[in-house]
Design an enzyme around this catalytic site. Sequence first.
Site, mmCIF file in Angstrom:
data_model
loop_
_atom_site.group_PDB
_atom_site.id
_atom_site.type_symbol
_atom_site.label_atom_id
_atom_site.label_comp_id
_atom_site.label_asym_id
_atom_site.label_seq_id
_atom_site.Cartn_x
_atom_site.Cartn_y
_atom_site.Cartn_z
ATOM 1 N N GLY A 138 0.671 -1.118 0.128
ATOM 2 C CA GLY A 138 -0.074 0.108 -0.100
ATOM 3 C C GLY A 138 0.983 1.282 0.102
ATOM 4 O O GLY A 138 0.635 2.267 -0.787
ATOM 5 N N THR A 139 2.098 1.199 0.732
ATOM 6 C CA THR A 139 3.139 2.257 0.571
ATOM 7 C C THR A 139 3.467 2.815 -0.548
ATOM 8 O O THR A 139 3.363 3.790 -0.954
ATOM 9 C CB THR A 139 4.098 2.125 1.766
ATOM 10 O OG1 THR A 139 3.553 1.707 3.010
ATOM 11 C CG2 THR A 139 5.318 2.850 1.613
ATOM 12 N N ASN B 111 -6.479 4.017 10.118
ATOM 13 C CA ASN B 111 -5.771 2.930 10.493
ATOM 14 C C ASN B 111 -5.795 3.090 12.224
ATOM 15 O O ASN B 111 -5.896 1.958 12.862
ATOM 16 C CB ASN B 111 -4.559 3.026 10.098
ATOM 17 C CG ASN B 111 -3.619 4.047 10.142
ATOM 18 O OD1 ASN B 111 -4.172 5.134 9.388
ATOM 19 N ND2 ASN B 111 -2.490 4.078 10.691
ATOM 20 N N GLN C 193 -7.125 0.035 5.022
ATOM 21 C CA GLN C 193 -7.844 -0.599 6.301
ATOM 22 C C GLN C 193 -9.118 -0.957 6.160
ATOM 23 O O GLN C 193 -9.587 -1.718 6.767
ATOM 24 C CB GLN C 193 -7.598 0.500 7.737
ATOM 25 C CG GLN C 193 -6.326 0.722 8.027
ATOM 26 C CD GLN C 193 -5.779 -0.783 8.706
ATOM 27 O OE1 GLN C 193 -6.690 -1.511 8.895
ATOM 28 N NE2 GLN C 193 -4.467 -0.599 9.071
ATOM 29 N N HIS D 49 -2.014 -7.712 3.006
ATOM 30 C CA HIS D 49 -1.755 -8.276 4.443
ATOM 31 C C HIS D 49 -2.720 -7.592 5.396
ATOM 32 O O HIS D 49 -2.721 -8.131 6.670
ATOM 33 C CB HIS D 49 -0.230 -8.001 4.786
ATOM 34 C CG HIS D 49 -0.014 -6.655 5.173
ATOM 35 N ND1 HIS D 49 0.275 -6.352 6.620
ATOM 36 C CD2 HIS D 49 0.334 -5.481 4.655
ATOM 37 C CE1 HIS D 49 0.606 -5.140 6.572
ATOM 38 N NE2 HIS D 49 0.880 -4.553 5.345
ATOM 39 N N THR E 11 9.140 -7.905 -12.049
ATOM 40 C CA THR E 11 8.478 -9.432 -12.191
ATOM 41 C C THR E 11 7.519 -9.654 -11.066
ATOM 42 O O THR E 11 8.096 -9.313 -10.021
ATOM 43 C CB THR E 11 9.784 -10.378 -12.221
ATOM 44 O OG1 THR E 11 10.702 -10.326 -13.500
ATOM 45 C CG2 THR E 11 9.108 -12.043 -12.582
ATOM 46 N N CYS F 82 7.380 5.272 19.048
ATOM 47 C CA CYS F 82 8.454 5.272 19.795
ATOM 48 C C CYS F 82 9.417 5.747 18.664
ATOM 49 O O CYS F 82 9.944 4.946 17.744
ATOM 50 C CB CYS F 82 9.154 4.114 20.397
ATOM 51 S SG CYS F 82 10.415 4.249 21.512
HETATM 52 C C1 PLP Z 1 -4.213 3.170 5.974
HETATM 53 C C2 PLP Z 1 -3.279 2.729 5.709
HETATM 54 N N1 PLP Z 1 -2.371 2.809 4.474
HETATM 55 C C3 PLP Z 1 -1.536 2.446 4.155
HETATM 56 C C4 PLP Z 1 -0.791 1.470 4.577
HETATM 57 C C5 PLP Z 1 0.470 1.009 4.113
HETATM 58 O O1 PLP Z 1 0.093 -0.351 3.600
HETATM 59 P P1 PLP Z 1 1.590 -1.444 3.713
HETATM 60 O O2 PLP Z 1 1.824 -1.927 4.811
HETATM 61 O O3 PLP Z 1 0.923 -2.342 2.555
HETATM 62 O O4 PLP Z 1 2.634 -0.539 3.022
HETATM 63 C C6 PLP Z 1 -1.179 0.969 5.914
HETATM 64 C C7 PLP Z 1 -0.648 0.115 6.830
HETATM 65 O O5 PLP Z 1 -0.441 0.142 8.007
HETATM 66 C C8 PLP Z 1 -2.503 1.764 6.340
HETATM 67 O O6 PLP Z 1 -2.890 1.173 7.748
#
Ligand code: PLP
Length: 390
Positions: free
Chosen positions: A72-73, A151, A179, A201, A237, A324
């Site tokens: 997602g990042t 989140n 989320q 995940h 890939t 932290c």
């Molecule tokens: C709202 C939200 N966006 C993006 C992410 C990032 O996803 P990833 O862990 O797949 O990089 C998270 C993960 O904690 C999330 O909670």
Amino acid sequence: MKEVYFDHNATTPIDPRVLEAMLPWLGALHGNPSSVHSFGQRSREAVEKARAEVAALLEIAEPTQVVFTSSGTEANNAVVLGAARSAGQGGRLVISAIEHPSIEASAVRLEEAGVEVVRVKPRSDGCVEPEAIESVLDERTFLVCLMLANNELGTLQPVREVAEGCRARGVPLLCDAVQAVGKIPVSAPELGVDYLVLGGHKFNAPAGAAAVWVRPGAVFEGFHLGGGQERNRRAGTENVAALVGLGAAAALAASEVGERGRRMAKLRDRFEGGLEGFADVVVHGAQAKRLPNTSHVALVGVSAESLMIRLDLDGFAVSAGAACSSGKVEPSRVLLALGVGELEALSSVRVSFGQGNDERQVDDLLGALGRHVGELRRLSVENTSGTRTD
Ligand SMILES: Cc1ncc(COP(=O)(O)O)c(C=O)c1O
């Protein structure tokens, strides 16, 4: 000691049915999906089946509009930075003040390069007002980012309303639904956004497989250069096994999301009901529409970090609202944005339920809290009153 996992917003266990779907793609020889021989073509078919399953979950008619990424990042970074690149100098980015760090850090990067970033604060209930976003849109605005579910709090944001306002002004909208997907029904066309991001995940698929839906005509420039994978939108890939897992989890979520939501809401309500017996408890976002699985509570006067460690020793995994950094415990940026005070923020823990949890585990957690909360409050008072000033 039995371990109980209550941190499903951080990550989820792989569903055994998902694992079963993945296994043939882990052990045996399989080809590169870009190869023309039959080994490669079988992998290609598996990847395209996964794409169709993800598209079906999001109610997207055309699966080729789904681009796979590794996280997602990565997807959030690529949309924000790509939109800025294509907008050129002098643009404005509008984000909510409670976006995930993958959006917030992209915004900081752009700010350093001279882009104007407007962060829209939420109300104290953890929701952003659509009018607050609309009021800062102007002709320079090249992108708005609004997550579907936060989140930390689980609060649902008014994405559909904001999308309407954005469309009227011709401003694209990125919805980070990482989320929300798998926990509540999510329809990308119904939300009316231009980009929608999900991550495997968080709903019982493996890490390493995520996706972004890109509305036709919207700019999308991945960072990965090289091969022509993902129709030239994201080189590299494919991780076939992880994508097969993502597809299988999407198919399961499509048929089970309603039942899962009802079960999670029962557990959350049982937990929050049990907390009513404790003094000085605040449930963050309780007045707002929330994900069914998330409970973020302040046990005022308790160090969340100490509580989390004690619970961990008892076998319970929860998450402290605080982060932290450099050896210092910092209050959550999200809670501060809501107007929660520092001390209350440092007393906050997030409990996020998942498929493996049951009522007995919730009662056991409440029992453990009962054992620790009073003592931690006494310790905190003793520490404060014992502070030496000489
Ligand atoms: C709202 C939200 N966006 C993006 C992410 C990032 O996803 P990833 O862990 O797949 O990089 C998270 C993960 O904690 C999330 O909670």
